[in-house]
Every structure is written in structure tokens, then in C-alpha cells.
Design a protein around this motif. Structure first.
Motif, PDB file in Angstrom:
ATOM      1  N   PRO A  54       0.803  -1.224   0.000  1.00 25.06           N
ATOM      2  CA  PRO A  54       0.000   0.000   0.000  1.00 25.06           C
ATOM      3  C   PRO A  54       0.844   1.287   0.000  1.00 25.06           C
ATOM      4  O   PRO A  54       0.523   2.230  -0.717  1.00 25.06           O
ATOM      5  CB  PRO A  54      -0.815  -0.111   1.286  1.00 25.06           C
ATOM      6  CG  PRO A  54      -0.924  -1.570   1.534  1.00 25.06           C
ATOM      7  CD  PRO A  54       0.337  -2.184   1.011  1.00 25.06           C
ATOM      8  N   ASP A  55       1.924   1.292   0.796  1.00 26.55           N
ATOM      9  CA  ASP A  55       2.704   2.539   0.875  1.00 26.55           C
ATOM     10  C   ASP A  55       3.471   2.805  -0.425  1.00 26.55           C
ATOM     11  O   ASP A  55       3.546   3.945  -0.889  1.00 26.55           O
ATOM     12  CB  ASP A  55       3.639   2.535   2.090  1.00 26.55           C
ATOM     13  CG  ASP A  55       4.448   1.256   2.199  1.00 26.55           C
ATOM     14  OD1 ASP A  55       4.134   0.280   1.472  1.00 26.55           O
ATOM     15  OD2 ASP A  55       5.392   1.228   3.005  1.00 26.55           O
ATOM     16  N   PHE A 114       1.002   3.999  -3.018  1.00 28.41           N
ATOM     17  CA  PHE A 114       0.593   5.378  -2.775  1.00 28.41           C
ATOM     18  C   PHE A 114       1.697   6.351  -3.179  1.00 28.41           C
ATOM     19  O   PHE A 114       1.431   7.390  -3.790  1.00 28.41           O
ATOM     20  CB  PHE A 114       0.201   5.596  -1.314  1.00 28.41           C
ATOM     21  CG  PHE A 114      -0.162   7.019  -1.015  1.00 28.41           C
ATOM     22  CD1 PHE A 114      -1.376   7.526  -1.476  1.00 28.41           C
ATOM     23  CD2 PHE A 114       0.702   7.865  -0.344  1.00 28.41           C
ATOM     24  CE1 PHE A 114      -1.712   8.853  -1.248  1.00 28.41           C
ATOM     25  CE2 PHE A 114       0.377   9.184  -0.115  1.00 28.41           C
ATOM     26  CZ  PHE A 114      -0.840   9.675  -0.568  1.00 28.41           C
ATOM     27  N   PRO A 142     -10.534   7.277   6.655  1.00 34.22           N
ATOM     28  CA  PRO A 142     -10.561   5.877   6.234  1.00 34.22           C
ATOM     29  C   PRO A 142     -11.901   5.247   6.571  1.00 34.22           C
ATOM     30  O   PRO A 142     -12.751   5.868   7.215  1.00 34.22           O
ATOM     31  CB  PRO A 142      -9.448   5.241   7.066  1.00 34.22           C
ATOM     32  CG  PRO A 142      -9.209   6.150   8.204  1.00 34.22           C
ATOM     33  CD  PRO A 142      -9.895   7.460   7.949  1.00 34.22           C
ATOM     34  N   THR A 202     -10.073   0.130   6.022  1.00 36.18           N
ATOM     35  CA  THR A 202      -8.940   0.542   5.213  1.00 36.18           C
ATOM     36  C   THR A 202      -7.640   0.025   5.833  1.00 36.18           C
ATOM     37  O   THR A 202      -7.522  -0.053   7.053  1.00 36.18           O
ATOM     38  CB  THR A 202      -8.893   2.076   5.125  1.00 36.18           C
ATOM     39  OG1 THR A 202     -10.171   2.536   4.672  1.00 36.18           O
ATOM     40  CG2 THR A 202      -7.835   2.553   4.160  1.00 36.18           C
ATOM     41  N   SER A 203      -6.690  -0.323   4.982  1.00 37.31           N
ATOM     42  CA  SER A 203      -5.423  -0.851   5.469  1.00 37.31           C
ATOM     43  C   SER A 203      -4.699   0.181   6.340  1.00 37.31           C
ATOM     44  O   SER A 203      -4.516   1.326   5.927  1.00 37.31           O
ATOM     45  CB  SER A 203      -4.546  -1.235   4.267  1.00 37.31           C
ATOM     46  OG  SER A 203      -3.211  -0.875   4.492  1.00 37.31           O
ATOM     47  N   LEU A 215      -1.805   1.938   4.686  1.00 37.22           N
ATOM     48  CA  LEU A 215      -2.150   3.018   3.756  1.00 37.22           C
ATOM     49  C   LEU A 215      -2.497   4.296   4.527  1.00 37.22           C
ATOM     50  O   LEU A 215      -2.058   5.391   4.165  1.00 37.22           O
ATOM     51  CB  LEU A 215      -3.323   2.595   2.859  1.00 37.22           C
ATOM     52  CG  LEU A 215      -3.827   3.671   1.904  1.00 37.22           C
ATOM     53  CD1 LEU A 215      -2.719   4.121   0.954  1.00 37.22           C
ATOM     54  CD2 LEU A 215      -5.029   3.191   1.107  1.00 37.22           C
ATOM     55  N   LEU A 240     -10.404   7.939   2.157  1.00 37.40           N
ATOM     56  CA  LEU A 240      -9.560   6.750   2.084  1.00 37.40           C
ATOM     57  C   LEU A 240     -10.395   5.474   2.220  1.00 37.40           C
ATOM     58  O   LEU A 240     -10.264   4.747   3.194  1.00 37.40           O
ATOM     59  CB  LEU A 240      -8.548   6.834   3.229  1.00 37.40           C
ATOM     60  CG  LEU A 240      -7.097   6.505   2.977  1.00 37.40           C
ATOM     61  CD1 LEU A 240      -6.552   7.313   1.825  1.00 37.40           C
ATOM     62  CD2 LEU A 240      -6.287   6.798   4.240  1.00 37.40           C
ATOM     63  N   VAL A 249     -12.014   1.632   1.571  1.00 34.36           N
ATOM     64  CA  VAL A 249     -11.567   0.313   1.162  1.00 34.36           C
ATOM     65  C   VAL A 249     -12.662  -0.231   0.237  1.00 34.36           C
ATOM     66  O   VAL A 249     -13.850  -0.067   0.499  1.00 34.36           O
ATOM     67  CB  VAL A 249     -11.309  -0.610   2.379  1.00 34.36           C
ATOM     68  CG1 VAL A 249     -12.560  -0.799   3.236  1.00 34.36           C
ATOM     69  CG2 VAL A 249     -10.771  -1.961   1.931  1.00 34.36           C
ATOM     70  N   ASP A 262      -8.387   1.950  -1.464  1.00 35.51           N
ATOM     71  CA  ASP A 262      -7.599   0.790  -1.060  1.00 35.51           C
ATOM     72  C   ASP A 262      -8.247  -0.455  -1.663  1.00 35.51           C
ATOM     73  O   ASP A 262      -9.293  -0.905  -1.214  1.00 35.51           O
ATOM     74  CB  ASP A 262      -7.577   0.713   0.471  1.00 35.51           C
ATOM     75  CG  ASP A 262      -6.873  -0.525   0.989  1.00 35.51           C
ATOM     76  OD1 ASP A 262      -6.258  -1.249   0.169  1.00 35.51           O
ATOM     77  OD2 ASP A 262      -6.935  -0.773   2.209  1.00 35.51           O
ATOM     78  N   SER A 298      -6.339  -3.325  -2.279  1.00 39.29           N
ATOM     79  CA  SER A 298      -5.284  -4.333  -2.181  1.00 39.29           C
ATOM     80  C   SER A 298      -5.893  -5.714  -2.032  1.00 39.29           C
ATOM     81  O   SER A 298      -5.666  -6.602  -2.827  1.00 39.29           O
ATOM     82  CB  SER A 298      -4.375  -4.037  -0.985  1.00 39.29           C
ATOM     83  OG  SER A 298      -3.478  -3.024  -1.315  1.00 39.29           O
ATOM     84  N   GLN A 356      -4.553   0.249  -6.211  1.00 43.51           N
ATOM     85  CA  GLN A 356      -4.910   1.501  -5.562  1.00 43.51           C
ATOM     86  C   GLN A 356      -5.367   2.464  -6.646  1.00 43.51           C
ATOM     87  O   GLN A 356      -4.792   2.473  -7.739  1.00 43.51           O
ATOM     88  CB  GLN A 356      -3.685   2.070  -4.852  1.00 43.51           C
ATOM     89  CG  GLN A 356      -3.971   2.720  -3.519  1.00 43.51           C
ATOM     90  CD  GLN A 356      -2.682   3.026  -2.777  1.00 43.51           C
ATOM     91  OE1 GLN A 356      -1.994   3.977  -3.123  1.00 43.51           O
ATOM     92  NE2 GLN A 356      -2.342   2.200  -1.812  1.00 43.51           N
TER      93      GLN A 356
END
Lengths: 564, 326
Positions: free
Chosen positions: B70-71, B74, B98, B112-113, B116, B200, B202, B252, B254, B276
């Protein structure tokens, strides 16, 4: 005597220890209820279990060896402590005792203040009262006997932790919530979210029950000191028997005693005899005020055997004692049988309140009969419930089981991942299921009334019930003829948590409703096994909560593998 | 990895240059988001102008990234969009919203993760945001959701303030201009005060709405959720976007819950999509998410309704989409 509040110059060392210990105990138990909505709920998971009578009850209903051992250890520790030193448990380990001492102290201060105005310096509790052990024993037989016969109503009213818990859940917690929200408003004004505003856990039934308990105990202690502990308290009755001849006692040195009667005046248990004639050990709650008040230092706490017992016994002939105890026991047993029997008889008639099924009991109740038979309505589970779905009953359980918890699904539901209530239960009325077991325990059963569902009545998409369902028991599917998805239930998966009923947006009577079960049995649950595509509803072995990946999306048809 | 890092750095420099060139747009951008929910005609004109300038810039309209953590996704995505500086005013306050709706662990992908959430917060702070707030108005008991989703811990570590949202006193009544069904609603005060709102969501299945993503995630910024169901879920989800206008949406996708959503249960099926989607246009973000979900914008009524309300566009064909594979 110098005119201090309690009528003595300075407290004895024992009294200072007692005051400190009972202050700590009181603050801990008050905090357990005040902060029961926060992380400190862990406190409420431990403290109630340390109390004497709940431990006795837990030992009776325990099914697991560990729980039984723990309960027996606590009960025997208190009994041993009492046999050695007298009722120090009543002095500084019982939160209701500590509360009474606080009220007694406030009362004395008020009386001294008024007394000063009228020129008098007397600030005391009054005079020696006869023990009335037969009455106390009768009350115990009645309360405990009724519990054995099937109704815990008297035990719930009289047992000290249950009384304290009613005050804690009904009054302390909402007050703490209000204080918290005051702080939250202040911190919010300063631009901080350090304190969060919470929903004040106020409920009329809770507050009423708490106020009643506070009124009964409070008025008794303000007018008559620790009379409650020596006439009605079932724990007090047991410990009274255990402290008949304690190893350490309060002895009066007759060579020093000048018969001034100071001990009699300050005694909150009214058990110090006039003119230094001795102290009735079994009623003494070890406040040590007599030691502090004695101007000649004649009263000592130690191995010295007090001389009053024989003298006291001489008042009552053994025949008279036998008669009074026998009468009390007979009345107690008769009352208990009557109460227990009528409980059994009355329950089916009123309990349902016109409904076919009982209300839902908190998880771990096992069966309605088992649960109502061991719950003393102490309010611990009510206080720790994070969603507020656990409420004390008015008459949902019938007229003989008021204030016992039930799940009220109209505004809140039982949180799937939460087991705080059964962790906090001190009497064993809620069994200590593991969280995984609790998640499979059926508290109730949902039933759907599609004719009230807003998908049907308003022709709008909804699905709030299915959204909230943690087990997949409620799902949405498009009917055969087409149209908007409608909810459907699989009752074998339903655990009766009430999420669907709470979430249902229908005003008034909801389209999905959860009713309790007489026996909390086990639900089937969904679990996808590796390689088990498509057919989700077929397995129930192994652990729940699997998150295996069985994707049906193949994001390869678009550019660079993106579907858009 | 070095080459990738170099490229994303270059993109970031490019963004900084662009931000200098389009300084007025940045200012307008800030102005626009501050007035979220309080749209009168004058501000709307400024906002439209800002949007025109922004879309005329070299930045893509929508960025989709797949194939990374995720990071990392992003970092690549936001760089391609022109950097967080484009969306967050220096010294401003930001709400990162989120989905924290459910008391379930992160692996259930119902929220949400946390990774993230953390990386978005860090980007906001690095872009000069003075304060970053994180909240949701969850369905399950709020403390449990915040804690067990892993988001409270991740957000605090990343330097954000976790804000409560489970009391009506945090919400203020806002008129929803241009709405037919949801004429007014109570919106969380932080949303109304923030300079920028980073949405944000999911991506996952949803028993009521079919699919939940950016638009549906806004339901966690209002107090009365039940009203949405009662008045008409699709209409209200579309119309709430008239009042709450995120500056940027980061989807998100993922691990995507395909069935049993939004809460999910032991029988829920999942897809490791590893994707994403980043887009300032909330409708376009959801239209792309709908395709990623294996359906299309047309499958979910609220997306079409939001497009009809001119909240954004659901026609992906006309858009400049940047696709990045890590």
C-alpha cells in the motif's frame, strides 16, 4: 475528650490503616464502575470476582476446575481472615461497607456541626443494641434458601456487592460519563480530542434500581450505623458466624477502664456494651473507633480474650436461644420455599410479557433457568457493556427477577468480538466462555417480517440488516422475478446478536426482530476452506473467521492489466 | 528499486515545479476544500475555475497503481498526481477519512489498510499540513473499531490525531444544496473546518449498496446513518457528496472482499487485487473501482446518480488515466 468529628482526639493505628484500606477499596470499586466503559473495564473484570459472596455463588455454579479453585480460594481466604482477625473484610474490603463508612462519617460531621450549633458536643451512633442474631440468621436462611429454591430476588437485594453494583451501574457510571463529557467539552474548546464525548449510559431502570439500593443502605447507615451488616447482609451473616471467637480480639482492660461509655457511643455496629462491659465480637466490623475513643487506652486489639462472651450469653438462656433461632430458621425456610416456589410458578405467567419467547440473556447465561437462578443483578455486565445493549430488566424477566440483565436490541446490539460481560460476571451466572465459543453461542433467533421491510414498503434499496450481520445469517438476494435485493435469513447461522434488528431503519416495529432462547445453544458457522470456491455455506468445522482468498476478479482484460 | 525511486523523485520534482507554475491553482485548491459543504455561487465559480486549471495541467485525471505494498503504491500514485502538495495547503488542517466501520482485524479487509492510512498521513505532514485528523463514525462500538482495525495505532504513530465521532455533539447540521432527498444532514465538524479532506475508502462488497467505496465512505462523516436507509440509500449516498467534497480519494483495493460485505463473515470470499486508485473526482474514482470490482459504474445506482448531480464523471473513456505497474 477533645471535640473531633467522631468524638475522639486521634485515631488509633489500626483505625488509620482501616480508613486508608477502605478508602482505597472504595475508590477502586467506584472506579471500576465509573470507567467501566473505557479500557479500565479490565478492572471491572477482576474486582467483582474478589468479593466474598459472589465467590461463594461462583463456587456453587462453577463448571471449570480453574474457576472453582479460584472461587473457593477467595471464599476460604476471607473466612480464614475473619476467623483470625474478625470482620476486617466488612471493615475495609467490602465496597458497600466502605460506602456506609463514608456515609457514617459524613453523617457524624453533619451531626457535630448541628450539635455545635445547639451547644451539644455529642457526635456518636448511640447505644448498645442486642445482637438479634436469630433475626440475622433468619434473613440469611430466607435469602439463601429462596435462592436454592429458585429465586435470587432477596439475595440480589441484600448481597452487598450486588447492592453496590446497582449503585455503581445505575448512578456512578452515568455521573462519571457526565463528568467525562464536561471534560470533553473543555478539551474540545481547547482544540483537543484527548477526551472523547461519550453517550451517557443513563437509563431510568438502572438509575431507579441504583437509587433504591443507595436509599435503603444509606438511610440505614445514617440512622443506625452498620445495622445493615448485622441484620440483613447475607455475607455479614456468614462472617458473623466465622468471627464468633476470633484469634485476635478487642479486649478491654478492666483495670484501666473508667466506665465512661465512650466505646459504646462511637460504635457503628452498636456492639460495644455499656460501661466498658465488653464488645460483641461477632457483630464488630473492626472499625477500631472504640480503640481511638477510649480516653484511658483500655481497649486493645490483640490475643487477649475478651471477657464478655459468657456474660453476654447469660442474658439469653440456651432454651430461649434455641427457640428464637429455631423460629427464625423455620420462618426463613418457609419463606424461602414460598418465594422459590412462587418464583417457579409465577415466572411462566408473567415473564413473557405477552411474548412467546423470553428476552435474550447475555452470552454465557446457558439457559434462562440457570441464569435467573444464579444472577444477583449486581450490574457488572450492564456497566461494562460497550454498546449498552445489556440493560437491567424492569419486568422483562417477570415480577420476581427485576433488574437482571437482558439484551435490548432497539438501540444497540451485542458486539461480535466482545466478551466483557461474561468476563465481569462475579457470580457465575454468565459462564466464562472463550471468545470463540461466545461468537458461536446463540443468544436468540432472528425472524423476518418482509411485509414491513423498507425494500418492500418504500421500494428502496436497503440491506442494513445484512450489512451488520457478523455471521452471514442475513443476506441480500434478488428475488426470482427480479427487482431490488431482499433480505433472507439462515437461522442456523444466526447467533441472535441483534445487529440486524438495531440496524433495521423501519420506524416502530422493525422488519427483523430477535427473540431470546430458553437455552443458548450453538450456531453453525461459515468457513471457506482452501479450494472451496463459490459454495460458501457448507462447513462448520475448524476455527471461524478465515480470510482465505478465492478471487473471481481477473483484472487482465484492460490496459496494463487494469480493467479500465 | 533505485530506478523506481529515481522516477518517483523526478515526478515529485516535476510536481513541485508544476505547483510553482500553477500557484494560483494551489491557492484555489485550498480555498475550494475549505469551503466544502458551504457552497455558494461565488465559491462554486472559483472552484470550477480551479478545477479547470488543474485538469489543464500535466497531471492525469486518475491514477491507478497495482503490484505493490500500500505505501509503495501510494508513493508512486501521488507522485504521478502531482504530489500531496497539490492537495494539502502548507499549515492547513487535513482530515484523513478511512473506513473504520467494523471491529475486525486488518486481515479481514473490512476497514482501510492501516499501512495506507499511515503513509497518507505521513505524506500530508510532509506536505506541510499542520494537523491531520483521522476519524470514522463506525457501525460497531467505536473504541473497539479504532483499536482493532489497527488504524488508531498506525495513525498515532504516523503523527495524526485520532478524533472521536460517536457522539452527536461532534456534528453540525448542513444544508445539502442541489439535493432532492437528503435536504440536510449533520456532518462532522472536522470535515466542515478542514482545509482538505482525503477520502480513504476500502473497496469491498456491500449488502445494501452492492459495492462500497469512495462515495459510500462519506456516510461515515455524517451522524444519522439510518436516515440514508430510510430515505433511499442510493439517492442519499449520491447526495451526501454534494455536502462533503473530498480533495482527493485514495481507494484501497489491495485485498478486496467480494462477498459478505461490508462487515464480512467466515464465508466471505476475497480477491488479492493489489490495486490503488487515486483521483480527486470521487465519482470517477468509484467508476474505476466498480470496474476493478468486476462490475461497472452502471451496476451501482448511486454512481450514476452522483454523476447526474454533477459531483463528478462516471465516464472513464473520456479521462486521462495514468496506469502504473510496480
Amino acid at each position: 475528650m477533645q471535640g473531633t468529628r467522631a468524638g475522639f482526639a486521634r485515631r488509633s493505628a489500626c483505625a488509620r490503616i482501616r480508613v486508608a484500606a477502605s478508602a482505597i477499596v472504595f475508590l477502586l470499586y467506584a472506579a471500576a464502575f465509573a470507567f467501566s466503559g473505557s479500557e479500565a473495564a479490565a478492572l471491572a473484570g477482576i474486582l467483582p470476582k474478589l468479593q466474598f459472596f459472589p465467590a461463594l455463588l461462583r463456587a456453587l455454579s462453577a463448571t471449570a476446575a480453574g474457576a472453582l479453585g479460584g472461587a473457593i480460594a477467595i471464599a476460604s481466604a476471607v473466612l480464614l481472615l475473619t476467623a483470625m482477625f474478625g470482620r476486617v473484610y466488612c471493615a475495609c474490603l467490602c465496597p458497600l461497607g466502605a460506602l456506609q463508612d463514608g456515609l457514617i462519617r459524613a453523617g457524624r460531621a453533619a451531626r457535630t456541626l448541628m450539635g455545635r450549633r445547639s451547644g451539644s458536643r455529642r457526635a456518636h451512633h448511640g447505644a448498645y443494641r442486642r445482637g438479634r442474631a436469630a433475626f440475622h440468621a433468619g434473613a440469611f436462611v430466607l435469602a439463601a434458601g429462596a435462592a436454592i429454591a429458585g429465586s435470587t430476588i432477596l439475595l440480589g437485594l441484600l448481597e452487598p456487592f450486588s447492592a453496590f453494583g446497582k449503585i455503581g451501574a445505575g448512578l456512578v457510571r452515568p455521573l462519571a460519563d457526565l463528568a467525562n463529557n464536561g471534560l470533553a467539552a473543555l478539551s474540545g474548546a481547547a482544540g483537543s480530542f484527548a477526551v472523547a464525548t461519550v453517550t451517557v449510559s443513563w437509563a431510568w431502570a438502572r438509575a431507579l434500581v441504583g437509587t433504591a439500593a443507595l436509599f435503603i443502605v444509606g438511610s440505614m447507615s445514617l440512622s443506625s450505623g452498620r445495622l445493615y451488616c448485622n441484620s440483613l447482609c447475607p455475607a455479614g451473616a456468614v462472617l458473623r458466624a466465622a468471627s464468633f471467637r476470633p484469634w485476635f480480639g478487642l479486649g478491654i482492660d478492666s483495670s484501666k477502664c473508667n466506665r465512661c461509655g465512650a466505646c459504646e457511643r462511637v460504635c457503628r455496629a452498636s456492639c460495644a456494651r455499656p460501661a466498658g462491659a465488653g464488645i460483641d465480637e461477632n457483630r464488630c466490623v473492626r472499625c477500631f473507633d472504640c480503640v481511638s475513643a477510649c480516653p484511658s487506652g483500655a481497649i486493645r486489639f490483640g490475643r487477649a480474650r475478651p471477657a464478655f462472651d459468657e456474660a453476654g450469653a447469660a442474658h439469653d438462656s440456651s432454651r430461649r436461644r434455641f427457640l428464637s433461632f429455631g423460629t427464625a430458621a423455620a420462618v426463613g425456610v418457609a419463606g424461602a420455599v414460598l418465594l422459590g416456589g412462587s418464583g417457579r410458578y409465577l415466572k411462566p405467567a408473567v415473564f413473557m410479557n405477552g411474548q412467546e419467547r423470553p428476552p435474550a440473556a447475555p452470552p454465557g447465561a446457558g439457559s434462562v433457568d440457570r441464569f435467573l437462578g444464579s444472577c444477583t443483578a449486581c450490574g457488572s455486565c450492564v456497566a461494562v457493556c460497550p454498546s449498552g445493549v445489556i440493560r437491567p430488566a424492569e419486568f422483562q424477566w417477570g415480577i420476581l427477577d427485576p433488574a437482571k440483565p437482558y439484551l435490548a436490541y432497539d438501540r444497540a446490539y451485542c458486539q461480535f468480538e466482545c466478551d466483557r460481560c461474561l468476563r465481569s460476571c462475579p457470580t457465575g451466572a454468565l459462564r466464562q466462555l472463550s471468545l470463540e465459543e461466545k461468537k458461536l453461542t446463540r443468544l436468540g433467533q432472528s425472524s423476518l417480517a418482509l411485509e414491513r421491510c423498507i425494500v418492500v414498503t418504500n421500494k428502496t434499496r436497503c440491506g442494513s440488516c445484512a450489512e451488520h450481520c457478523p455471521t452471514g445469517a442475513v443476506s441480500m438476494s434478488v428475488p426470482k422475478g427480479g427487482g431490488l435485493p431482499l433480505p433472507a435469513t439462515d437461522t442456523t447461522l444466526c447467533i441472535g446478536c441483534g445487529a440486524c434488528e438495531t440496524a433495521c431503519p423501519v420506524q416502530g416495529r422493525k422488519a427483523i426482530h430477535v427473540e431470546g432462547l430458553k437455552v443458548q445453544d450453538r450456531a453453525r458457522f461459515l468457513l471457506i476452506r482452501p479450494g472451496d470456491r463459490g459454495s460458501a455455506r457448507n462447513t462448520q468445522d475448524g476455527e471461524g473467521g478465515g480470510t482465505q482468498v478465492h478471487g473471481t476478479i481477473h483484472p487482465s482484460e484492460g490496459k496494463d492489466g487494469f480493467p479500465f | 528499486m533505485d530506478r523506481r525511486e529515481f522516477l518517483s523523485r523526478m515526478a515529485a520534482f516535476g510536481a513541485a515545479g508544476a505547483a510553482l507554475l500553477y500557484g494560483p491553482a494551489r491557492l484555489f485548491g485550498a480555498e475550494r476544500s475549505r469551503s466544502s459543504g458551504l457552497n455558494d455561487a461565488g465559491e462554486k465559480a472559483i472552484r470550477d475555475e480551479a478545477r479547470k486549471i488543474r485538469t489543464a495541467a500535466a497531471f492525469p485525471y486518475l491514477v491507478a497503481v497495482r503490484g505493490g505494498a500500500p505505501d509503495a503504491m501510494f508513493a508512486a500514485g501521488i507522485a504521478a498526481l502531482g504530489g500531496m502538495e497539490r492537495f494539502v495547503r502548507r499549515g492547513g488542517s487535513v482530515v484523513v477519512k478511512p473506513n473504520i466501520g467494523w471491529d475486525v482485524p486488518p486481515e479481514r479487509a473490512a476497514n482501510t489498510s492501516p499501512a495506507l492510512v499511515a503513509t497518507v498521513i505521513e505524506a500530508c505532514l510532509a506536505a506541510g499540513a499542520k494537523r491531520v485528523y483521522v476519524f470514522d463514525h463506525p457501525c460497531d462500538s467505536w473504541q473497539a473499531c479504532y483499536k482493532n482495525s489497527g488504524i488508531e495505532g498506525a495513525a498515532k504513530t504516523a503523527g495524526a490525531t485520532i478524533a472521536p465521532a460517536a457522539a452527536e455533539s461532534y456534528y453540525q447540521e448542513v444544508a445539502v444544496k442541489g439535493s432532492k432527498v437528503l435536504t440536510s444532514t449533520k456532518v462532522h465538524e472536522l470535515i466542515l473546518e478542514a482545509d482538505a479532506v482525503i477520502n480513504l475508502p476500502v473497496l469491498k462488497s456491500h449488502g445494501g449498496a452492492g459495492m462500497t467505496c469512495s462515495l459510500k465512505n462519506l456516510m461515515g462523516t455524517v451522524w444519522d446513518r439510518e436516515e440514508f436507509h430510510f430515505k433511499g440509500l442510493d439517492a442519499c449516498i449520491a447526495e451526501v457528496a454534494l455536502a462533503v467534497r473530498p480533495t482527493l480519494n485514495v481507494v484501497d483495493a489491495s485485498k478486496v472482499m467480494l462477498t459478505g460485505g461490508p462487515r464480512g463473515n467466515g464465508g466471505s470470499r476475497y480477491a488479492e487485487l493489489g490495486m490503488q486508485i487515486l483521483c480527486p473526482d470521487i465519482v470517477a474514482a468509484d467508476a474505476a473501482a466498480a470496474k476493478a470490482f468486476g462490475a461497472g459504474p452502471g451496476s451501482f445506482e448511486y454512481i450514476g446518480r452522483a454523476a447526474a448531480l454533477k459531483v463528478g464523471t462516471d465516464n472513464l473513456d473520456s479521462l486521462d488515466i495514468r496506469r502504473i505497474v510496480l
